[in-house]
Design a protein around this motif. Structure first.
Motif, PDB file in Angstrom:
ATOM      1  N   ILE A   1      44.402  28.907  68.169  1.00 44.15           N
ATOM      2  CA  ILE A   1      43.460  28.634  69.237  1.00 44.15           C
ATOM      3  C   ILE A   1      42.179  29.390  68.918  1.00 44.15           C
ATOM      4  O   ILE A   1      42.204  30.589  68.644  1.00 44.15           O
ATOM      5  N   LEU A   2      41.058  28.696  68.951  1.00 42.71           N
ATOM      6  CA  LEU A   2      39.756  29.297  68.727  1.00 42.71           C
ATOM      7  C   LEU A   2      38.996  29.264  70.045  1.00 42.71           C
ATOM      8  O   LEU A   2      38.792  28.197  70.623  1.00 42.71           O
ATOM      9  N   PHE A   3      38.624  30.436  70.528  1.00 39.93           N
ATOM     10  CA  PHE A   3      37.907  30.480  71.803  1.00 39.93           C
ATOM     11  C   PHE A   3      36.967  31.674  71.812  1.00 39.93           C
ATOM     12  O   PHE A   3      37.084  32.584  70.988  1.00 39.93           O
ATOM     13  N   THR A   4      36.028  31.648  72.741  1.00 43.74           N
ATOM     14  CA  THR A   4      35.033  32.708  72.807  1.00 43.74           C
ATOM     15  C   THR A   4      35.171  33.485  74.108  1.00 43.74           C
ATOM     16  O   THR A   4      35.523  32.942  75.146  1.00 43.74           O
ATOM     17  N   ALA A   5      34.884  34.774  74.009  1.00 41.07           N
ATOM     18  CA  ALA A   5      34.822  35.657  75.175  1.00 41.07           C
ATOM     19  C   ALA A   5      33.780  36.711  74.872  1.00 41.07           C
ATOM     20  O   ALA A   5      33.830  37.341  73.811  1.00 41.07           O
ATOM     21  N   GLY A   6      32.835  36.898  75.791  1.00 35.18           N
ATOM     22  CA  GLY A   6      31.740  37.797  75.488  1.00 35.18           C
ATOM     23  C   GLY A   6      31.000  37.290  74.265  1.00 35.18           C
ATOM     24  O   GLY A   6      30.726  36.095  74.127  1.00 35.18           O
ATOM     25  N   SER A   7      30.689  38.172  73.336  1.00 34.73           N
ATOM     26  CA  SER A   7      29.941  37.794  72.131  1.00 34.73           C
ATOM     27  C   SER A   7      30.843  37.639  70.916  1.00 34.73           C
ATOM     28  O   SER A   7      30.405  37.845  69.779  1.00 34.73           O
ATOM     29  N   PHE A   8      32.111  37.247  71.145  1.00 34.42           N
ATOM     30  CA  PHE A   8      33.040  37.125  70.026  1.00 34.42           C
ATOM     31  C   PHE A   8      33.753  35.779  70.034  1.00 34.42           C
ATOM     32  O   PHE A   8      34.056  35.211  71.084  1.00 34.42           O
ATOM     33  N   LEU A   9      34.027  35.305  68.834  1.00 29.06           N
ATOM     34  CA  LEU A   9      34.867  34.143  68.592  1.00 29.06           C
ATOM     35  C   LEU A   9      36.209  34.651  68.087  1.00 29.06           C
ATOM     36  O   LEU A   9      36.269  35.381  67.095  1.00 29.06           O
ATOM     37  N   TYR A  10      37.294  34.257  68.768  1.00 28.88           N
ATOM     38  CA  TYR A  10      38.633  34.738  68.439  1.00 28.88           C
ATOM     39  C   TYR A  10      39.469  33.620  67.823  1.00 28.88           C
ATOM     40  O   TYR A  10      39.333  32.442  68.191  1.00 28.88           O
TER      41      TYR A  10
END
Length: 734
Positions: free
Chosen positions: A169-178
């Protein structure tokens, strides 16, 4: 000696986890959850075909919002019932959080996020949690909205089984891509820096302290994640370059400069000195992928600052444009600019739809882009040629000193607009109409493109559309688009400010308060009080408490620090008696002056409802084959009107529709907390259910073991509605 631990943290942990510890001790919970997780680690919970799943944000990579499922249809939809509810947690008690996430469903697992951006996996048939990942508890004042996540799996014949190649799963939170292991919920450490990539990657280091995030998930193409960003809308904002990251390693593979660099195509549409300083032109709505042609279709927003462009004379490519990129390399194939030198915040607000049009026996691959003005622009997917005639509409007026508006703007002659184009004063009753008439007396209006000025104008449709981020659903079998629209007027007025304003209290006032009280602090003379000579009515402490806690129609501002509230109150008190700046329209600007928008001001009647003639929100079906409106109905209701026994006026709405092979259209999106099903051929309402909070998100539908489900996030938090954190699932009785 007996003692008691009174730590608040310990108390919260004890209250939350003691019942579970007890159940684990009795052996009643742990085994089942462990079994579910072990089952998922071994393989899928449910085998399903792609047509039965919802594998991508908004259904597929072309953003059709369409499902081929037909178990639920017009004959039985009235029997839908709630079958599970999952509380994601994290909802604010004061309406400050939102949950706009539209889930994806793969192999019987539903993936989505909470109001606090915790990523989780659920058994899609039961709503039971399989795992949860908490990226961080520090997102600044509040986490950015999240509208979905992306999934990658190697479907090739030689699919790798190495740890770095597992489904993710690729998702963003704050200024990061996880990158998160889809089967365990653990970060994939081979991706970027221990499972995450900084979204500042590929930008100049001078933006390292700027908040860069992404509200909409990136789009997967082969082994790339192509993603836009969300940046601030003031001068000094970061540029909204489009970037492609390797889904396995997190490596930055290519960048497309939405603000061209020197020597690049489009650089001559900006002043040379601004190419290094201009910001915005970001893609926040979603990027469509044509895998067969290897094309990525990128809609972009306004350049910064949105409403005044003295430092960006020219058309400002590639802002407000649909850009077709080579998805492998990021090279431009074609583009079309919808608004030249934008002064009205006319971002492209919705992801484009990949559609087909039959014309003279030929099937034409096309891409349709909805706009805030309430139009669909339709282009040949390969060449960018408009498929319907276009009209150039003149820009009226010269705006404020230092401004150079574009001469004209394009609009399509077909299909017809899906939003009303002319502002008409509300006709709910004569008193409301007269109050609005007095409010707009002397304001500019009557043209879709009036250069903003200090005089003020009625902007209709308003700054939030027309179309918004929910976008349109597309039924290829019938060549029909379905879209919800906001039909709410705004006021657009510029006010002179010092170029040294920075982020001081005047900007705080303009951003938070001027939308209601006006840049001149005089209110609207009808339902909003003026603030001049406030010291004659309230002490500073009383004023601060109103700002902090709200009163009447005025909301509280819990997300604003106390010192910022105090600065705004002080600014209001010390502004009494200040002389107004003497700058005439068309004159020369003072060297140290610029212009800001006097707040995002909705034009309302004395009851706080839209000042235009209803409907205030609509749902429209468009026949692309014949370029005509099939049907158009009001969508939604305001709770305050429902309490008075009034309905049918429509309401503002956020979140889009989905359409199914069962001849149904499902949509939530409205402040009345309803999820509704319509006959997609006629617009007839067939079913509705009340949600625990307003569903400002796009629903999804999928099947597990032959049973079709309908799920929507009920997160509230917009349009004055309380926040929620529930995902609610519906299905037919077994």
């Amino acid at each position: 000696m007996a003692f008691t631990i009174r730590s608040p943290v310990f108390t919260a942990v004890r209250r939350r986890f003691f019942p579970f510890c007890l159940l684990f001790g009795l052996g009643l919970v742990g085994c089942q959850q462990d079994n579910d997780l072990r089952l998922y680690e071994r393989g899928p919970i449910s085998e399903a075909s792609p047509d039965e799943e919802w594998r991508s944000y908004l259904g597929d990579k072309g953003f059709s919002h369409f499902s081929a499922l037909s178990q639920i249809d017009t004959s039985n939809v009235s029997r839908l019932q709630e079958v599970w509810r999952y509380d994601a947690g994290g909802a604010s008690e004061n309406g400050a959080t939102q949950m706009q996430c539209s889930a994806i469903v793969i192999e019987g697992i539903l993936y989505c996020t909470s109001p606090l951006l915790h990523l989780f996996a659920l058994n899609a048939a039961t709503g039971e949690e399989l795992w949860r990942f908490n990226p961080s508890s520090d997102f600044g004042l509040l986490p950015n909205p999240n509208r979905g996540v992306a999934y990658w799996q190697d479907y090739s014949d030689d699919a790798t089984v190495a740890p770095e190649g597992v489904p993710r799963i690729l998702f963003t939170a704050g200024s990061f891509l996880y990158a998160i292991n889809a089967r365990t919920g653990k970060p994939i450490l081979a991706f970027g820096n221990d499972g995450k990539v900084d979204l500042h990657e590929g930008l100049s280091t001078r933006f390292s302290d700027e908040a860069i995030n992404a509200t909409t998930p990136g789009s997967v193409y082969k082994d790339l994640l192509i993603i836009g960003s969300r940046v601030n809308e003031f001068k000094g904002a970061a540029p909204g370059h489009i970037r492609a990251f390797d889904v396995l390693t997190g490596e930055l593979r290519w960048v497309f400069h939405t603000i061209p660099q020197r020597g690049e195509y489009g650089a001559d549409s900006w002043p040379a000195e601004s190419l290094d300083t201009a910001g915005g032109a970001n893609s926040w709505a979603g990027i469509a992928i044509d895998e067969d042609r290897g094309l990525a279709f990128v809609p972009t927003g306004s350049p910064s600052f949105d409403f005044y462009g003295d430092d960006r004379h020219g058309d400002n490519l590639f802002a407000n444009s649909l850009i077709a990129l080579n998805a492998n390399t990021g090279e431009r194939v074609w583009h079309y600019q919808f608004v030249r030198h934008d002064l009205w915040d006319r971002d492209l607000p919705s992801p484009p739809n990949l559609v087909t049009i039959e014309r003279d026996g030929e099937i034409i691959p096309a891409v349709a882009q909805a706009t805030k003005t309430g139009h669909f622009f339709v282009f040949h997917r390969e060449t960018g040629e408009p498929l319907f005639p276009m009209l150039e509409v003149p820009v009226v007026g010269n705006g404020v000193p230092g401004e150079r508006p574009a001469v004209s703007q394009p609009l399509p002659l077909a299909p017809p607009p899906f939003a009303a184009q002319q502002f008409v004063i509300t006709d709910r009753n004569l008193a409301m109409a007269e109050a609005v008439r007095q409010r707009i007396d002397g304001l500019d209006q009557g043209n879709p493109f009036i250069a903003p000025s200090t005089n003020g104008m009625v902007l209709y449709p308003g700054m939030d559309g027309g179309a918004e981020w929910g976008g349109a659903a597309y039924d290829e079998s019938e060549q029909r688009l379905y879209i919800n629209s906001n039909e709410v007027p705004y006021l657009l007025q510029l006010t002179p400010v010092s170029k040294e304003l920075g982020l001081g209290p005047q900007l705080g006032y303009l951003s938070l308060c001027a939308g209601c009280h006006g840049a001149d602090m005089r209110g609207d003379g009808v339902s909003v009080p003026g603030l001049l000579q406030l010291s004659d009515r309230l002490s500073p402490l009383e004023a601060y408490n109103i700002v902090a806690k709200g009163r009447g129609r005025m909301p509280a501002f819990p997300q604003i620090p106390w010192y910022a509230k105090a600065a705004i109150v002080a600014y209001v008190y010390t502004a009494d008696g200040k002389e107004e700046l003497d700058i005439q329209e068309g004159g020369s600007p003072q060297a140290d002056m610029a212009y800001l928008n006097a707040g995002f001001q909705k034009l309302t009647d004395p009851e706080g409802l839209p000042a235009s003639k209803p409907p205030w929100g609509t749902l429209t079906a468009i026949d692309l084959e014949h370029a005509d409106i099939l049907w158009r109905i009001p969508l939604g209701d305001y709770p305050e009107l429902l309490a008075q026994g009034e309905s049918g006026y429509g309401s503002e709405n956020y979140g889009g529709p989905i359409v199914t092979a069962g001849d149904l259209l499902f949509i939530a999106a409205t402040p009345d907390q309803m999820l509704k099903a319509y006959n997609k051929h006629s617009g007839e309402l067939l079913w509705q259910a009340r949600l625990p909070a307003a569903g400002f998100a796009t629903p999804v539908t999928y099947a597990v073991d032959g049973r079709q489900y309908l799920v929507v996030a009920a997160g509230g938090g917009k349009l004055g509605q309380s926040s929620g954190s529930s995902y609610v699932a519906f299905a037919l009785p077994e």
